[in-house]
Design a protein around this motif. Sequence first.
Motif, PDB file in Angstrom:
ATOM      1  N   PHE A  37     -85.457  -7.744  63.572  1.00 28.50           N
ATOM      2  CA  PHE A  37     -86.906  -7.659  63.772  1.00 28.50           C
ATOM      3  C   PHE A  37     -87.564  -8.821  63.045  1.00 28.50           C
ATOM      4  CE2 PHE A  37     -85.488  -3.137  63.721  1.00 28.50           C
ATOM      5  CZ  PHE A  37     -85.787  -2.827  65.033  1.00 28.50           C
ATOM      6  N   VAL A  38     -88.361  -9.612  63.762  1.00 29.65           N
ATOM      7  CA  VAL A  38     -89.040 -10.758  63.148  1.00 29.65           C
ATOM      8  C   VAL A  38     -90.474 -10.771  63.644  1.00 29.65           C
ATOM      9  CG1 VAL A  38     -89.094 -13.261  62.886  1.00 29.65           C
ATOM     10  CG2 VAL A  38     -86.900 -12.077  63.036  1.00 29.65           C
ATOM     11  N   ARG A  39     -91.417 -10.817  62.714  1.00 30.90           N
ATOM     12  CA  ARG A  39     -92.823 -10.812  63.106  1.00 30.90           C
ATOM     13  C   ARG A  39     -93.301 -12.212  63.442  1.00 30.90           C
ATOM     14  NH1 ARG A  39     -93.552  -9.417  57.461  1.00 30.90           N
ATOM     15  NH2 ARG A  39     -93.756  -7.256  58.159  1.00 30.90           N
ATOM     16  N   GLY A  40     -94.384 -12.275  64.204  1.00 34.00           N
ATOM     17  CA  GLY A  40     -94.951 -13.544  64.618  1.00 34.00           C
ATOM     18  C   GLY A  40     -95.352 -14.400  63.437  1.00 34.00           C
ATOM     19  N   GLY A  41     -95.192 -15.710  63.606  1.00 34.66           N
ATOM     20  CA  GLY A  41     -95.543 -16.645  62.554  1.00 34.66           C
ATOM     21  C   GLY A  41     -94.389 -17.000  61.648  1.00 34.66           C
ATOM     22  N   MET A  42     -93.258 -16.257  61.757  1.00 33.98           N
ATOM     23  CA  MET A  42     -92.111 -16.526  60.896  1.00 33.98           C
ATOM     24  C   MET A  42     -91.203 -17.596  61.494  1.00 33.98           C
ATOM     25  SD  MET A  42     -92.323 -14.398  58.247  1.00 33.98           S
ATOM     26  CE  MET A  42     -94.012 -14.985  58.296  1.00 33.98           C
ATOM     27  N   ALA A  43     -90.993 -17.541  62.815  1.00 27.38           N
ATOM     28  CA  ALA A  43     -90.023 -18.430  63.453  1.00 27.38           C
ATOM     29  C   ALA A  43     -90.586 -19.839  63.623  1.00 27.38           C
ATOM     30  CB  ALA A  43     -89.618 -17.871  64.812  1.00 27.38           C
ATOM     31  N   ASP A  44     -89.660 -20.785  63.634  1.00 27.13           N
ATOM     32  CA  ASP A  44     -89.981 -22.167  63.983  1.00 27.13           C
ATOM     33  C   ASP A  44     -89.534 -22.361  65.435  1.00 27.13           C
ATOM     34  OD1 ASP A  44     -89.986 -24.899  64.447  1.00 27.13           O
ATOM     35  OD2 ASP A  44     -89.436 -25.407  62.394  1.00 27.13           O
ATOM     36  N   PRO A  45     -90.460 -22.353  66.403  1.00 22.49           N
ATOM     37  CA  PRO A  45     -90.050 -22.356  67.812  1.00 22.49           C
ATOM     38  C   PRO A  45     -89.070 -23.462  68.178  1.00 22.49           C
ATOM     39  CG  PRO A  45     -92.395 -21.909  67.633  1.00 22.49           C
ATOM     40  CD  PRO A  45     -91.926 -22.266  66.251  1.00 22.49           C
ATOM     41  N   ALA A  46     -89.316 -24.672  67.699  1.00 21.38           N
ATOM     42  CA  ALA A  46     -88.437 -25.787  68.077  1.00 21.38           C
ATOM     43  C   ALA A  46     -87.064 -25.646  67.431  1.00 21.38           C
ATOM     44  CB  ALA A  46     -89.088 -27.113  67.682  1.00 21.38           C
ATOM     45  N   ALA A  47     -87.042 -25.444  66.117  1.00 26.39           N
ATOM     46  CA  ALA A  47     -85.767 -25.389  65.402  1.00 26.39           C
ATOM     47  C   ALA A  47     -84.959 -24.155  65.774  1.00 26.39           C
ATOM     48  CB  ALA A  47     -86.019 -25.424  63.894  1.00 26.39           C
ATOM     49  N   ASP A  48     -85.623 -23.010  65.890  1.00 29.60           N
ATOM     50  CA  ASP A  48     -84.887 -21.781  66.184  1.00 29.60           C
ATOM     51  C   ASP A  48     -84.392 -21.747  67.624  1.00 29.60           C
ATOM     52  OD1 ASP A  48     -85.043 -20.684  63.631  1.00 29.60           O
ATOM     53  OD2 ASP A  48     -87.023 -19.855  63.984  1.00 29.60           O
ATOM     54  N   THR A  49     -85.138 -22.340  68.537  1.00 33.18           N
ATOM     55  CA  THR A  49     -84.640 -22.443  69.907  1.00 33.18           C
ATOM     56  C   THR A  49     -83.412 -23.330  69.951  1.00 33.18           C
ATOM     57  OG1 THR A  49     -86.858 -22.126  70.822  1.00 33.18           O
ATOM     58  CG2 THR A  49     -85.215 -23.129  72.259  1.00 33.18           C
ATOM     59  N   GLU A  50     -83.454 -24.426  69.216  1.00 32.60           N
ATOM     60  CA  GLU A  50     -82.302 -25.322  69.139  1.00 32.60           C
ATOM     61  C   GLU A  50     -81.108 -24.622  68.499  1.00 32.60           C
ATOM     62  OE1 GLU A  50     -80.204 -28.859  69.729  1.00 32.60           O
ATOM     63  OE2 GLU A  50     -82.207 -28.302  70.434  1.00 32.60           O
ATOM     64  N   ALA A  51     -81.388 -23.722  67.549  1.00 34.03           N
ATOM     65  CA  ALA A  51     -80.315 -22.999  66.859  1.00 34.03           C
ATOM     66  C   ALA A  51     -79.753 -21.848  67.698  1.00 34.03           C
ATOM     67  CB  ALA A  51     -80.828 -22.460  65.526  1.00 34.03           C
ATOM     68  N   GLY A  52     -80.322 -21.615  68.881  1.00 39.21           N
ATOM     69  CA  GLY A  52     -79.773 -20.583  69.755  1.00 39.21           C
ATOM     70  C   GLY A  52     -80.288 -19.189  69.477  1.00 39.21           C
ATOM     71  N   ILE A  53     -81.526 -19.076  69.016  1.00 38.38           N
ATOM     72  CA  ILE A  53     -82.124 -17.756  68.784  1.00 38.38           C
ATOM     73  C   ILE A  53     -83.104 -17.486  69.927  1.00 38.38           C
ATOM     74  CG2 ILE A  53     -83.547 -16.356  67.240  1.00 38.38           C
ATOM     75  CD1 ILE A  53     -82.429 -17.929  64.909  1.00 38.38           C
ATOM     76  N   VAL A  54     -82.987 -16.326  70.519  1.00 36.20           N
ATOM     77  CA  VAL A  54     -83.811 -15.970  71.672  1.00 36.20           C
ATOM     78  C   VAL A  54     -84.516 -14.641  71.413  1.00 36.20           C
ATOM     79  CG1 VAL A  54     -82.378 -17.217  73.328  1.00 36.20           C
ATOM     80  CG2 VAL A  54     -81.862 -14.821  72.801  1.00 36.20           C
ATOM     81  N   SER A  55     -85.548 -14.403  72.188  1.00 41.70           N
ATOM     82  CA  SER A  55     -86.316 -13.171  72.064  1.00 41.70           C
ATOM     83  C   SER A  55     -85.869 -12.168  73.121  1.00 41.70           C
ATOM     84  CB  SER A  55     -87.810 -13.461  72.214  1.00 41.70           C
ATOM     85  OG  SER A  55     -88.548 -12.259  72.272  1.00 41.70           O
ATOM     86  N   LEU A  56     -85.851 -10.902  72.730  1.00 38.37           N
ATOM     87  CA  LEU A  56     -85.605  -9.816  73.681  1.00 38.37           C
ATOM     88  C   LEU A  56     -86.900  -9.112  74.049  1.00 38.37           C
ATOM     89  CD1 LEU A  56     -82.336  -8.269  72.159  1.00 38.37           C
ATOM     90  CD2 LEU A  56     -82.574 -10.026  73.921  1.00 38.37           C
ATOM     91  N   GLY A  57     -88.032  -9.673  73.578  1.00 35.11           N
ATOM     92  CA  GLY A  57     -89.332  -9.097  73.892  1.00 35.11           C
ATOM     93  C   GLY A  57     -90.121  -8.758  72.638  1.00 35.11           C
TER      94      GLY A  57
END
Length: 459
Positions: A106-126
């Motif tokens: 569980f990760v709340r909004g504002g925590m993730a780095d969209p560019a870096a985390d997408t590159e790291a292979g982290i995706v959202s399930l909703g």
Amino acid sequence: MTPPQARQAAHRLRLLLQTARDMMVSMGPLLLLGGGLLVAAYWWLDPQPPSQVRLATGPAGSAYAGFGDGYAKALARERIQVQLLATEGAQDDLALLRAGAADVGFVRGGMADPAADTEAGIVSLGSLFYEPIWVFYRRDLAIARRQPGGELQRLTQLRGLRVNVDQDGSGVPQIAEKLLALNQLKASDLRLSNLAPDEAGAALRQRKLDAAVLISAPQAGLIRALLQDPAIALMPFEQNEAYSRHLPFLSTVTLPRGVVDLAADLPPHDVPLLATTTALLAREQTHPALRQLFAQAALGQHSEAGWFNGARDFPNTRTSELPVSAEGDRAINGTPPAWSRYLPFWAGNLLERMWLVVGGLLVLMLPLSRVVPPLYTFRVRSRVFRWYARLRDVEAKLETGTGERDALLDELDELDRVTHRIAVPLSYADELYALRNNIHAVRKRLMARRSPTGDGLAD
């Protein structure tokens, strides 16, 4: 059953078994090829998920922990064991996902780095639910400081007070810092502490704190307890629209009048608040079937109406900061396949992930299957034609006069006995009878050509 009937039944059974064997041998190469390709595709696709998955939750007693228990029960019905990893909060959950120490979190909004985390292979399930920013303070403090209406209404009024902003791993300090910066406040302008939520609630009641900033879903027991405590007040965000313009990951929500306790009319008026949107994140390396199970479980966990949302507002894919995986999008926005209503999960998942492979194999096998009838025909006819070699050998000896009459007759008799034991389908019976007729013809020629000495053949 009479002996003739028994012999006839035995002959039919032998014919049936022989035909089945011929078919299996004829189709053998094709079956081996198809089976090998199917096994290779199964190994490559790996359709069945592992039996264990790691879910990063929050501290014990938090809303995250409660939701984690719900997911564990939902996946247990599919024989998947969910290992719940207790953390300090959303920031820790994200760190575990980045490190590969958790599969889902569980990760709340504002925590993730969209560019870096997408590159790291982290995706959202909703996105799952709103987590409002709750600023609780002691009611007597506002009265003592002679605030208008006896309430604190702006963050600037916290200057110089003892304020708790949760633990570092929760992500709350980072969001609180951004809110303070918008109000031109520095961390040094407040007396900040980093107690866990339950400790902060107790310290607030014991007057050891003046205010506490919490970010949590309203299902948390601490939130409900503080909302109903007459000595504790909730600060409204009257400027919530302005905050959401500066910080796009925040949403404006309203705590409706009376939603906490209708009988006591708590709260006595609508309270404007700010909220983050918590998402269920996963690693791309997490098995697709597990991502699908979590997305399906989210529908059961978060689709009901709540204090800040209507029914079916969540889960959704509209407010995700990271790319939504195909499994999450299909579970939330798509239509489940028809077979999912009738098959257990493992069977439906196998069918869903293998049907393209099976369809491709069928397309490949159809042209190759044309070789089966010729192979079958060759195998059936070979049972008849292979005896022509011996018959031709007898005939050659007859023509050259090199064989003894009795020996050749014995060999013809043996050939005749063998052919009467051959079982072939009716469509090939003419070739069998032709062989028997040819044996009979050679016998007649042999009987008609006698040797003058009696030990050989002559014209």
